[in-house]
Write an enzyme that holds these catalytic residues in place. Structure first.
Site, PDB file in Angstrom:
ATOM      1  N   THR A 259      47.858  47.296  49.540  1.00  9.31           N
ATOM      2  CA  THR A 259      47.992  46.251  48.528  1.00  9.31           C
ATOM      3  C   THR A 259      46.640  45.833  47.979  1.00  9.31           C
ATOM      4  O   THR A 259      45.599  46.026  48.608  1.00  9.31           O
ATOM      5  CB  THR A 259      48.678  45.004  49.101  1.00  9.31           C
ATOM      6  OG1 THR A 259      47.752  44.299  49.947  1.00  9.31           O
ATOM      7  CG2 THR A 259      49.938  45.343  49.871  1.00  9.31           C
ATOM      8  N   ASP A 260      46.657  45.230  46.798  1.00 13.08           N
ATOM      9  CA  ASP A 260      45.448  44.604  46.285  1.00 13.08           C
ATOM     10  C   ASP A 260      45.084  43.435  47.183  1.00 13.08           C
ATOM     11  O   ASP A 260      45.886  42.977  48.007  1.00 13.08           O
ATOM     12  CB  ASP A 260      45.655  44.160  44.838  1.00 13.08           C
ATOM     13  CG  ASP A 260      44.372  44.250  44.019  1.00 13.08           C
ATOM     14  OD1 ASP A 260      43.288  44.097  44.614  1.00 13.08           O
ATOM     15  OD2 ASP A 260      44.460  44.463  42.805  1.00 13.08           O
ATOM     16  N   TRP A 261      43.900  42.926  47.007  1.00 18.21           N
ATOM     17  CA  TRP A 261      43.322  41.983  47.965  1.00 18.21           C
ATOM     18  C   TRP A 261      43.987  40.598  47.890  1.00 18.21           C
ATOM     19  O   TRP A 261      44.236  40.050  46.823  1.00 18.21           O
ATOM     20  CB  TRP A 261      41.827  41.854  47.707  1.00 18.21           C
ATOM     21  CG  TRP A 261      40.949  42.739  48.540  1.00 18.21           C
ATOM     22  CD1 TRP A 261      39.774  42.379  49.129  1.00 18.21           C
ATOM     23  CD2 TRP A 261      41.146  44.121  48.900  1.00 18.21           C
ATOM     24  NE1 TRP A 261      39.241  43.442  49.827  1.00 18.21           N
ATOM     25  CE2 TRP A 261      40.062  44.517  49.706  1.00 18.21           C
ATOM     26  CE3 TRP A 261      42.156  45.050  48.638  1.00 18.21           C
ATOM     27  CZ2 TRP A 261      39.944  45.801  50.246  1.00 18.21           C
ATOM     28  CZ3 TRP A 261      42.046  46.335  49.162  1.00 18.21           C
ATOM     29  CH2 TRP A 261      40.952  46.699  49.951  1.00 18.21           C
TER      30      TRP A 261
END
Length: 568
Positions: free
Chosen positions: A287-289
């Site tokens: 996932t993105d941060w």
């Protein structure tokens, strides 16, 4: 030769056998730690940053390095910040030694955001520093040469390998279709065909013909781009090229028939239905941060991007992402949440095992169990080596895009130069630098793309909003252009509205990350600019507002169309 005690440590055994042997030995807590890919800082002298020391003053004031590795069982980290090459290599070795001393000795997989261009944005990329300096990906798209992009990817691979980076948090292959968007400099522009061709070359450069011990794994982002089938074409190309990892975007589908309206990182329709089943991707999905917690990011409060499920707890969000098909959580470090989800029966341990298999397999394929340490001397020899620096410098010159030229270029002799945004010392190698435009034969003006100031929180690190120069700034620019023939160079980190400047400049050039020397070499005919615009330049803010944000090159009557560029 004595046999290895444990099969997973035997390099002569098949990778899948080693994975299963190691997985069977892992506790639930050790498995949970693999599901987190968080960010670390290091001390400037190459020592580990611990809680209570430098780490508390940095952007991620949570747990120290030793605690994350030994207690949290994390083995995937993204290094934030710029440091000396030797110090970085020594830090990598200390981090790997710490991991080697744990019960199972699982090596660390270290990642990085881009480090080879001119943008210095801690939320997305770093200035090249000691690494070879190239134009931004937009500049590579302006050149449009897949062979060059493959050489660039290979250069990145070799410099990263020498310092211990084994995952590139790039390339970014969203299409640049919305002029106000802040992340366009990291893309290959607005063309799906060009982006598809260049991402194939980039992945080949980073990973080689197949992922192996001399590869840097490519984490392609941000899936699925603008969501329309047109935006999916580059991701199909990346998958066909064998990219190892994929990062879903922060976005959320709105009004897409049959899709749940929740963020992509939590969306089963996107991650399993589209990415896994329709497109056939079987690599790691990270996932993105910061999707789970409200941890501080870049020193600012950072709200989790839990679009559509803001009301859920951290544990419920984690479960939703796992159900959707995510393997790993970027920018997070709460493995205890995963342990509790399994113990409560909400998530089956077999589901955790499926993701851990993918993550462990990559470590074995990358050869980290056999070669986790780096040579600091070799790192210093490799990073910024003359061969790589020369390639980057040549690419800077090639990427420059001549938009207009009213019989100014190429320049000759040693004119009296008035400069703004250009180093006077560099300019003095080409002409006589004067302090007053009235005494100049011509002026050289370098401009940054305009943007809206948005102070506070994470967004302050990005340039977004209106691409129009403010009234006062435009008046200053046009005043100079009226006073003296002027070469204007505008940095296109995203499209800019500049019809008045284009009309009055004696010559107008676009750059996507280039040194003053590169610009002046082209201006004086010592190098050839080959760039063509990787997106159109709109005529007005009204045209931007009226355009469709997910359709390439959709503004009415642009000042310069996609692909424009002059030969000089």
């Amino acid at each position: 030769m004595l046999p290895h005690r444990d099969p997973y440590l035997d390099p002569n055994r098949p990778v899948d056998e080693r994975v299963e042997d190691l997985l069977a030995r892992m506790t639930l807590a050790e498995k949970a730690g693999q599901l987190f890919h968080t960010t670390l800082t290091m001390n400037a002298d190459g020592t580990l940053a611990e809680a209570g020391a430098e780490a508390t003053d940095g952007p991620f004031p949570r747990q120290g390095t030793t605690e994350l590795v030994t207690d949290g069982h994390l083995t995937h980290f993204n290094l934030l910040g710029q440091y000396g090459v030797r110090e970085t290599a020594e830090w990598v070795n200390r981090l790997q030694a710490l991991a080697a001393d744990t019960r199972l000795g699982i090596p660390v997989t270290l990642s990085t955001d881009p480090r080879h261009a001119f943008t210095d944005n801690p939320g997305a990329s770093f200035h090249s520093g000691a690494f070879s300096a190239w134009p931004e990906p937009l500049g590579l798209a302006a050149i449009g040469d897949p062979e060059l992009v493959e050489r660039f990817g290979d250069t990145v691979r070799r410099e990263y390998l020498s310092t211990g980076f084994r995952v590139a948090l790039h390339p970014q292959i969203d299409l640049a279709t919305e002029p106000r968007w802040s992340r366009q400099s990291g893309t290959f522009g607005s063309s799906a065909d060009m982006t598809s061709e260049l991402v194939r070359a980039y992945v080949r450069g980073l990973q080689g013909p197949r992922l192996g011990p001399r590869s840097v794994a490519a984490m392609v982002k941000h899936f699925p781009g603008g969501m329309r089938d047109h935006h999916l074409e580059p991701f199909k190309a990346a998958i066909a090229a064998g990219c190892s990892q994929m990062m879903p975007y922060y976005g959320q589908p709105i009004g897409v028939e049959g899709w749940e309206e929740v963020g992509f990182g939590f969306n089963r329709d996107v991650l399993t239905g589209l990415l896994r089943e329709r497109l056939g991707f079987d690599g790691i999905i990270c996932t993105d941060w910061g999707l789970l917690t409200d941890a501080r990011l870049m020193g600012e409060p950072h709200e989790a991007r839990a679009w559509g499920i803001e009301h859920l707890s951290v544990a419920e969000r984690a479960a939703k992402a796992l159900d959707a098909g995510a393997d790993q959580f970027g920018g997070e470090q709460c493995p205890d949440v995963i342990v509790e989800l399994v113990r409560s029966g909400r998530i089956a341990e077999e589901r955790i095992d499926a993701s851990v298999r993918r993550l462990l397999r990559e470590k074995f394929v990358l050869g980290l169990f056999e070669r986790r340490y780096v040579d600091p001397d070799r790192a210093e020899e490799t990073v910024g080596a003359a061969e790589f620096t020369a390639l980057g410098a040549a690419a800077q010159r090639r990427s420059l895009t001549v938009l207009t030229n009213h019989s100014l270029l190429p320049l000759t002799d040693r004119p009296n130069l008035y400069v703004e945004g250009v180093g006077a010392q560099t300019a003095s190698l080409y002409g006589n630098v004067v302090a007053d435009p009235a005494h100049a034969d011509l002026a050289v003006l370098r401009l940054r793309a305009p943007y809206e100031e948005r102070p506070g929180r994470f967004e302050s690190f990005f340039h977004s909003g209106s691409p129009v120069f403010g009234e006062e700034r435009l008046k200053e620019i046009l005043g100079l252009l009226d006073a003296v023939p002027t070469l204007v160079c505008v940095n296109l980190e995203r499209p800019v509205v500049l019809p008045e400047i284009a009309a009055k400049a004696a010559a107008l050039v676009a750059d996507y990350g280039a040194s003053d020397t590169a610009l002046l070499d082209v201006a004086f005919g010592r190098a050839r600019a080959e760039g063509r615009l990787p997106f159109e330049l709109p005529r007005s803010m009204a045209a931007v507002a009226a355009s469709r944000p997910d359709v390439p090159n959709d503004t009415e009557d642009p000042v310069f169309p996609y692909g424009h560029g002059l030969d000089v």
